[in-house]
Design a protein around this motif. Structure first.
Motif, PDB file in Angstrom:
ATOM      1  N   ILE A  96     -13.150  -1.466   0.636  1.00 36.43           N
ATOM      2  CA  ILE A  96     -12.841  -0.067   0.922  1.00 36.43           C
ATOM      3  C   ILE A  96     -13.904   0.472   1.867  1.00 36.43           C
ATOM      4  N   ILE A 142      -7.756   5.966  -5.674  1.00 43.73           N
ATOM      5  CA  ILE A 142      -7.336   4.646  -5.188  1.00 43.73           C
ATOM      6  C   ILE A 142      -7.125   3.753  -6.395  1.00 43.73           C
ATOM      7  N   ASP A 143      -5.897   3.332  -6.599  1.00 44.31           N
ATOM      8  CA  ASP A 143      -5.516   2.547  -7.775  1.00 44.31           C
ATOM      9  C   ASP A 143      -5.158   1.131  -7.326  1.00 44.31           C
ATOM     10  N   VAL A 144      -6.099   0.209  -7.531  1.00 45.64           N
ATOM     11  CA  VAL A 144      -5.893  -1.183  -7.124  1.00 45.64           C
ATOM     12  C   VAL A 144      -5.421  -1.969  -8.344  1.00 45.64           C
ATOM     13  N   LEU A 167      -8.887  -1.533   2.853  1.00 49.16           N
ATOM     14  CA  LEU A 167      -8.493  -0.140   3.058  1.00 49.16           C
ATOM     15  C   LEU A 167      -9.571   0.566   3.871  1.00 49.16           C
ATOM     16  N   VAL A 204       0.866  -1.187   0.000  1.00 50.21           N
ATOM     17  CA  VAL A 204       0.000   0.000   0.000  1.00 50.21           C
ATOM     18  C   VAL A 204       0.899   1.232   0.000  1.00 50.21           C
ATOM     19  N   ILE A 238       1.338   5.373  -0.487  1.00 50.68           N
ATOM     20  CA  ILE A 238       0.588   6.621  -0.346  1.00 50.68           C
ATOM     21  C   ILE A 238       1.473   7.784  -0.771  1.00 50.68           C
ATOM     22  N   ILE A 284      -3.511   6.491  -3.494  1.00 50.81           N
ATOM     23  CA  ILE A 284      -3.323   5.262  -2.730  1.00 50.81           C
ATOM     24  C   ILE A 284      -3.216   4.119  -3.727  1.00 50.81           C
ATOM     25  N   GLU A 285      -2.033   3.526  -3.836  1.00 49.24           N
ATOM     26  CA  GLU A 285      -1.806   2.429  -4.778  1.00 49.24           C
ATOM     27  C   GLU A 285      -1.709   1.112  -4.013  1.00 49.24           C
ATOM     28  N   MET A 293     -11.961   5.298  -7.611  1.00 49.39           N
ATOM     29  CA  MET A 293     -11.423   3.976  -7.289  1.00 49.39           C
ATOM     30  C   MET A 293     -11.369   3.144  -8.561  1.00 49.39           C
TER      31      MET A 293
END
Length: 402
Positions: free
Chosen positions: A177, A141-143, A151, A77, A79, A113-114, A167
């Motif tokens: 999330i 938020i990049d998943v 998260l 994770v 940031i 946030i990766e 997201m």
């Protein structure tokens, strides 16, 4: 969207006067705040909202600087802060109301946030230090494909905040999330959450709103790839004078997608208010869709109001199933009597009934330590609210006796 016709109102097919937007899927969008007309409170997206109290977030100048947060230092994770020129920003969502457009126009840097790595991980990210200055924010938020994570975005302290949260859930990913609102009593928070879910990916989105004076958090999920799976849950407890609002939108655009929506809330105290609007669209291209949404509200005292509006739009007959349900009911005095007859005091009995009603949503968080903290926070909220209710009742009885 154009400034000459910002609502994209079209002429009726049979001629005559212009026809306004009829369904959630037709709502116009723009990154430009000036493209939206003045908000009066009569618009479909604003008619349940106390817009006068949010005027400075909808139209006012905003501080776009980023604020304090903690980095949980969890492997997988990452940031960081990124500039407005990052091509990811705006790729998932275009603002659909004036407050969201104001946030996009004014934020300086976005919180990125990766999430990567196929091992399960939990990250709690505290966002605080917003203060009493009206602010704009943006979160992306990049998943990554096949990543797994829980998260939690936790919001505390004072705030006057309008923001967008994008997201992007990669193919095969599995992520939960959680947005946890534990604001101070006078906080104002307007937030638009939007997710796109990739092929065979799963995203669970959970909203927990306990604090704040006005919290309007509207989540959207786009199921644009085959096999995408989205679950959306919400828990809210509206106290005296508190307005908690959620406008949920699920867009099934690809074949064999699945969605579940379940929001539950309790209201207690004079002027307590909740709003839930649930829109589900099943497009012509979404054969084999499986969808269901529901909202349940528990009214604990007089002087409260719960608005619940489920909507379902189906454009194809080739689906697995689709449905919706909504119910608002008063506190069950028989349950209270049953518990009190067994020696349990009324304050504790009330808290047990409400906790049992809301606990279904708490259990959706797949981390025991987080669930325990949330249950403790909910117990505090219930204790404070119940004590105030019983105290007001006692004062009333004394006045009547006198």
């Amino acid at each position: 969207m154009t400034t000459t016709n910002p609502l994209n109102i079209q002429e009726h097919s049979h001629g005559g006067p212009l026809v306004p937007v009829q369904t959630r899927s037709e709502r116009p969008a723009s990154f430009n705040h000036a493209d939206f007309p003045a908000v009066t409170g009569r618009e479909a997206e604003w008619r349940y909202t106390p817009v006068r109290e949010l005027a400075e977030l909808i139209d006012g100048p905003l501080d776009g600087g980023h604020t304090e947060l903690n980095d949980p230092a969890v492997d997988g994770v990452s940031i960081s802060w990124i500039g407005r020129d990052d091509e990811r920003l705006g790729s998932v969502a275009t603002p659909e109301d004036k407050a969201a457009a104001n946030a996009f126009t004014n934020f300086g840097e976005a919180l990125l946030i990766e999430v990567s790595g196929e091992e399960a991980k939990t990250a709690v990210i505290d966002r605080l230090g917003f203060g009493d200055t009206p602010r704009a924010a943006h979160v992306f938020i990049d998943v990554k494909p096949h990543a797994q994570a829980l998260l939690i975005l936790r919001h505390t302290g004072p705030a006057k905040l309008t923001e967008n949260v994008e997201m992007r859930i990669g193919d095969g990913a599995k992520v939960t999330i959680v947005s946890l609102q534990e604001w101070d009593d006078e906080a104002l928070h307007v937030s638009s959450h939007t997710a796109t879910i990739g092929r065979d990916a799963f995203c669970k989105h959970i909203v927990v709103s306990l604090g704040g004076k006005i919290v309007r958090l509207n989540p959207t999920v786009h199921l644009n790839a085959q096999g995408a799976d989205g679950e959306m849950y919400g828990l809210y407890f509206s106290d005296a004078g508190q307005h908690l609002e959620q406008q949920v939108y699920v867009d099934h655009a690809a074949p064999h997608t699945r969605s579940r929506v379940n929001y539950k809330g309790a209201l207690q105290g004079e002027g307590a208010r909740s709003v839930w609007i649930g829109d589900v669209l099943i497009r012509q291209t979404a054969e084999g869709t499986d969808s269901y949404e529901e909202n349940r509200n528990l009214v604990l005292s007089d002087g409260t109001r719960a608005d619940s509006v489920p909507n379902l739009e189906i454009q194809t007959g080739d689906i697995e199933g689709a449905g919706h349900a909504s119910a608002t009911g008063r506190f069950d005095d028989e349950q209270l009597f049953y518990l009190m007859a067994r020696g349990i005091s009324e304050p504790i009995a009330r808290r047990l009934v409400v906790h049992g009603f809301l606990n279904e949503i708490v259990q959706q968080i797949d981390e025991e330590s987080i669930r325990e903290k949330l249950e403790h926070k909910l117990e505090e909220e219930l204790h404070r609210s119940t004590s105030a209710l019983l105290g007001a009742r006692a004062d009333q009885n004394e006045g009547t006796a006198a």
